[in-house]
Design an enzyme around this catalytic site. Sequence first.
Site, PDB file in Angstrom:
ATOM      1  N   TRP A 196      39.233 -14.929  16.007  1.00 33.54           N
ATOM      2  CA  TRP A 196      40.498 -14.712  16.730  1.00 33.54           C
ATOM      3  C   TRP A 196      41.308 -15.999  16.617  1.00 33.54           C
ATOM      4  CZ3 TRP A 196      42.522 -17.467  20.930  1.00 33.54           C
ATOM      5  CH2 TRP A 196      43.813 -17.040  21.290  1.00 33.54           C
ATOM      6  N   GLU A 237      39.882 -10.045  15.146  1.00 28.85           N
ATOM      7  CA  GLU A 237      40.419  -9.561  16.434  1.00 28.85           C
ATOM      8  C   GLU A 237      41.936  -9.664  16.498  1.00 28.85           C
ATOM      9  OE1 GLU A 237      38.897 -11.761  19.791  1.00 28.85           O
ATOM     10  OE2 GLU A 237      39.956 -10.502  21.259  1.00 28.85           O
ATOM     11  N   LYS A 239      45.829  -8.994  18.356  1.00 31.76           N
ATOM     12  CA  LYS A 239      46.433  -9.210  19.664  1.00 31.76           C
ATOM     13  C   LYS A 239      47.911  -8.863  19.586  1.00 31.76           C
ATOM     14  CE  LYS A 239      46.502 -12.718  23.278  1.00 31.76           C
ATOM     15  NZ  LYS A 239      45.734 -13.815  23.851  1.00 31.76           N
ATOM     16  N   ASP A 270      40.044  -5.656  21.480  1.00 32.10           N
ATOM     17  CA  ASP A 270      39.977  -6.252  22.819  1.00 32.10           C
ATOM     18  C   ASP A 270      40.810  -5.353  23.726  1.00 32.10           C
ATOM     19  OD1 ASP A 270      40.922  -7.841  25.106  1.00 32.10           O
ATOM     20  OD2 ASP A 270      39.929  -9.537  24.150  1.00 32.10           O
ATOM     21  N   HIS A 273      44.437  -6.350  24.613  1.00 31.49           N
ATOM     22  CA  HIS A 273      45.326  -6.843  23.556  1.00 31.49           C
ATOM     23  C   HIS A 273      46.355  -5.836  23.065  1.00 31.49           C
ATOM     24  CE1 HIS A 273      42.842 -10.580  22.299  1.00 31.49           C
ATOM     25  NE2 HIS A 273      43.119 -10.531  23.577  1.00 31.49           N
ATOM     26  N   HIS A 297      35.770  -6.169  22.661  1.00 27.05           N
ATOM     27  CA  HIS A 297      35.888  -7.201  23.681  1.00 27.05           C
ATOM     28  C   HIS A 297      36.344  -6.461  24.927  1.00 27.05           C
ATOM     29  CE1 HIS A 297      36.245 -11.399  21.633  1.00 27.05           C
ATOM     30  NE2 HIS A 297      35.075 -10.829  21.456  1.00 27.05           N
ATOM     31  N   ASP A 305      47.635  -9.535  29.531  1.00 25.05           N
ATOM     32  CA  ASP A 305      46.279  -9.781  29.031  1.00 25.05           C
ATOM     33  C   ASP A 305      45.592 -10.799  29.940  1.00 25.05           C
ATOM     34  OD1 ASP A 305      44.049 -10.018  27.400  1.00 25.05           O
ATOM     35  OD2 ASP A 305      44.992 -11.507  26.105  1.00 25.05           O
ATOM     36  N   ASP A 307      42.645 -10.879  31.479  1.00 24.81           N
ATOM     37  CA  ASP A 307      41.200 -11.104  31.397  1.00 24.81           C
ATOM     38  C   ASP A 307      40.506 -11.108  32.754  1.00 24.81           C
ATOM     39  OD1 ASP A 307      40.527 -11.501  28.467  1.00 24.81           O
ATOM     40  OD2 ASP A 307      42.189 -12.904  28.678  1.00 24.81           O
ATOM     41  N   ASP A 337      34.800  -9.925  27.438  1.00 25.59           N
ATOM     42  CA  ASP A 337      35.743 -11.036  27.286  1.00 25.59           C
ATOM     43  C   ASP A 337      36.663 -11.113  28.506  1.00 25.59           C
ATOM     44  OD1 ASP A 337      37.401 -13.043  26.500  1.00 25.59           O
ATOM     45  OD2 ASP A 337      38.354 -11.960  24.846  1.00 25.59           O
TER      46      ASP A 337
HETATM   47  C1  RNT Z   1      42.064 -14.239  23.166  1.00 21.42           C
HETATM   48  C2  RNT Z   1      40.955 -13.422  22.642  1.00 21.42           C
HETATM   49  C3  RNT Z   1      39.683 -14.147  22.362  1.00 21.42           C
HETATM   50  C4  RNT Z   1      39.320 -15.133  23.432  1.00 21.42           C
HETATM   51  C5  RNT Z   1      37.942 -15.709  23.307  1.00 21.42           C
HETATM   52  C6  RNT Z   1      37.787 -16.962  24.074  1.00 21.42           C
HETATM   53  O1  RNT Z   1      43.158 -13.511  23.527  1.00 21.42           O
HETATM   54  O2  RNT Z   1      40.707 -12.345  23.497  1.00 21.42           O
HETATM   55  O3  RNT Z   1      38.682 -13.245  22.129  1.00 21.42           O
HETATM   56  O4  RNT Z   1      39.442 -14.579  24.700  1.00 21.42           O
HETATM   57  O5  RNT Z   1      37.565 -15.805  22.001  1.00 21.42           O
HETATM   58 ZN    ZN Z   2      38.975 -11.105  22.994  1.00 19.19          ZN
END
Ligand code: RNT
Ligand code: ZN
Length: 430
Positions: A196, A237, A239, A270, A273, A297, A305, A307, A337
């Site tokens: 990523w 990955e 985004k 993810d 994302h 993720h 986003d 998290d 994640d």
């Molecule tokens: C960031 C991505 C990535 C990170 C990690 C730390 O937007 O989601 O995966 O969160 O690799």
């Molecule tokens: Zn991620």
Amino acid sequence: MSATIFTSTVNPASVESAYKAAKDRYAALGVDTDAALQRLAGIPISLHCWQGDDVGGFENAGEELGAGLAVTGNFLGKARTPEELRGDTVKALSLIPGKHRFNLHALYAETGGKRVDRNALAPEHFQGWIDWCKEQGLGMDFNPSYFSHPKASDGMTLAHADVGIRKFWIEHGIACRQIGAAIGAALGSACVTNVWIPDGMKDLPIDRLAPRERLTAALDEIFAVPVNGKHNLDAVESKLFGIGSESYVVGSHEYYLGYALTRKKLLCLDTGHFHPTETIVDKISAVFSHLDEILLHVSRGIRWDSDHVVVVDETLMAIAQELVRNNYVGRTHIGLDFFDASINRVAAWVIGTRSMIKALLAALVEPTQQLRDMENAGDFTGRLAMLEEMKSMPSAAVWDYYCLKQNVPVGPAWIGEVKKYETEVLSKRQ
Ligand code: RNT
Ligand code: ZN
């Protein structure tokens, strides 16, 4: 009052009898709960190291997190050393049923006090982690770290216009795949190495193409170096946007979907994302129509986003259903994640992982074949009615029984264990 709520343990005999009753209810629908639990025990979840220390790592270069990653909160007890992070993870895993994996970022290298730059990292800098995973019986996954570094301070890495900066990050990517392969070989379980990068632009770009062309060339260079595919699996990955890359992200979904397809890489979806109202639920079967394996993720975005810690919500349930209904479990690497520093970090791991497992369990005890038959017969009334009835079936009793059999606390008793750890270990770190 609250103290007893958190520590009261459940009588095993009542867990067993509740399970028996639940088993009968599910059997009446043609569902074998024993078989479901056996399948559940074979699904590893990859626990992300970065929940334990707010994506800090141990390079101590004094670099800000940046790259659109933001951790808020200052709850006590953040892990400051690899030993502390390992100890916290062991605590969390002792409260989570099943056998799982550990997902490490390159910036958690152990270099014995020596400054080793990212492009010079080698398997030896991760020997401590490998040995520990072996000792704990954990598989391991890995990630190059394209952030928290002076050469990433303007938000561009592999797509950077400067050839020298690009070269540095390409070397990092190559090094990390070799580390991934060493990890996989040492542990006898393939390591998923996930790329990523933060690359993007805050405001309207004139040229959306050139950075993508540079990224393609850089990734191709990284993946051109042969590493044993039995030991290392490459993932990419995508985004939609990040803080500071609101207008344009080089590695968007369409970009990486095409890249993964043409280069036979794993696609990492993810859950945070995409557009805030868009979920990955419908993407799973779409991408599996053309790809062999994917990485997830699992995160929880709130309005952006963000998290947040994963909880059993409608989206998580629907993701688990997609994986189970279509038999994708064996082709999906499930990673978590999220990073929340406003609550106990060990509890965050436990809440998120137990939630992921609970959602998988609920999907595993669904009478999928019967629902499919209704759908195929055009009985959409029955389909909707059954889906609603399933929500009040006693899957909680099956979950409790699973925890009992896996020797982890049943119900809220795990919270008491974390509180005790907070008092005895985490609070001493101030
Ligand atoms: C960031 C991505 C990535 C990170 C990690 C730390 O937007 O989601 O995966 O969160 O690799
Ligand atoms: Zn991620």
